[in-house]
Design a protein around this motif. Structure first.
Motif: not given
Length: 160
Positions: A12-32
């Motif tokens: 949930x924290x990572x998904x929320x963070x993904x909404x607020x970063x310039x490059x959401x793909x940078x969070x995708x690996x962590x979410x996966x």
């Protein structure tokens, strides 16, 4: 707090963070990575991450050669989304983003072309578009332009 609760909180924290970063793909690996841990832990009730609510659909098909199930729908973001299941559980893919496709309107539909080992999803956005998958990934094809056809109305449905 259980391991599953901790993993869900991190997801949930990572998904929320993904909404607020310039490059959401940078969070995708962590979410996966967290999703994989949730699957490995067999955590009950966790939701496939990043899958937006459905605006229209769903439409389902089975890809027997891969042993997978697929549910296609139009998300509230006007992208075509796929929920798919294999031996490791359910997954989400934004097909519009994966194929670099235009926004969609109307009900998408999908099918398998077994002789070629490909998947196909058709949708409307003024033109009839096809998103198709082969072992190299997802691609987009503007069928209306390819056939020099007039703009479309209604919902396309392909089959083999």
């Amino acid at each position: 707090m259980s391991t599953c609760d901790q993993l869900q909180a991190e997801l949930d924290r990572l998904i929320n963070l993904r909404r607020h970063v310039v490059d959401p793909s940078s969070i995708d690996d962590l979410i996966s990575e967290v999703e994989d841990q949730l699957r490995r832990q067999s955590c009950p009730g966790w939701v496939v991450a990043r899958a937006p609510d459905a605006a229209l659909g769903p439409f389902g098909y089975v890809f027997e050669a891969q042993g997978t199930q697929h549910v296609i729908y139009l998300g509230t973001d006007n992208h075509v989304h796929e929920l798919w299941s294999d031996n490791s559980g359910w997954h989400h893919r934004d097909l519009s983003s994966a194929a670099g496709a235009d926004i969609a309107v109307g009900h998408p539909s999908g099918y398998i072309f077994a002789a070629e080992g490909t998947q196909h999803v058709n949708y409307i956005s003024g033109h009839v578009y096809e998103l198709w998958w082969d072992p190299n990934g997802w691609h987009q094809n503007d069928l209306t332009s390819a056939a020099a056809a007039p703009e479309a109305r209604g919902n396309p449905h392909g089959f083999v």
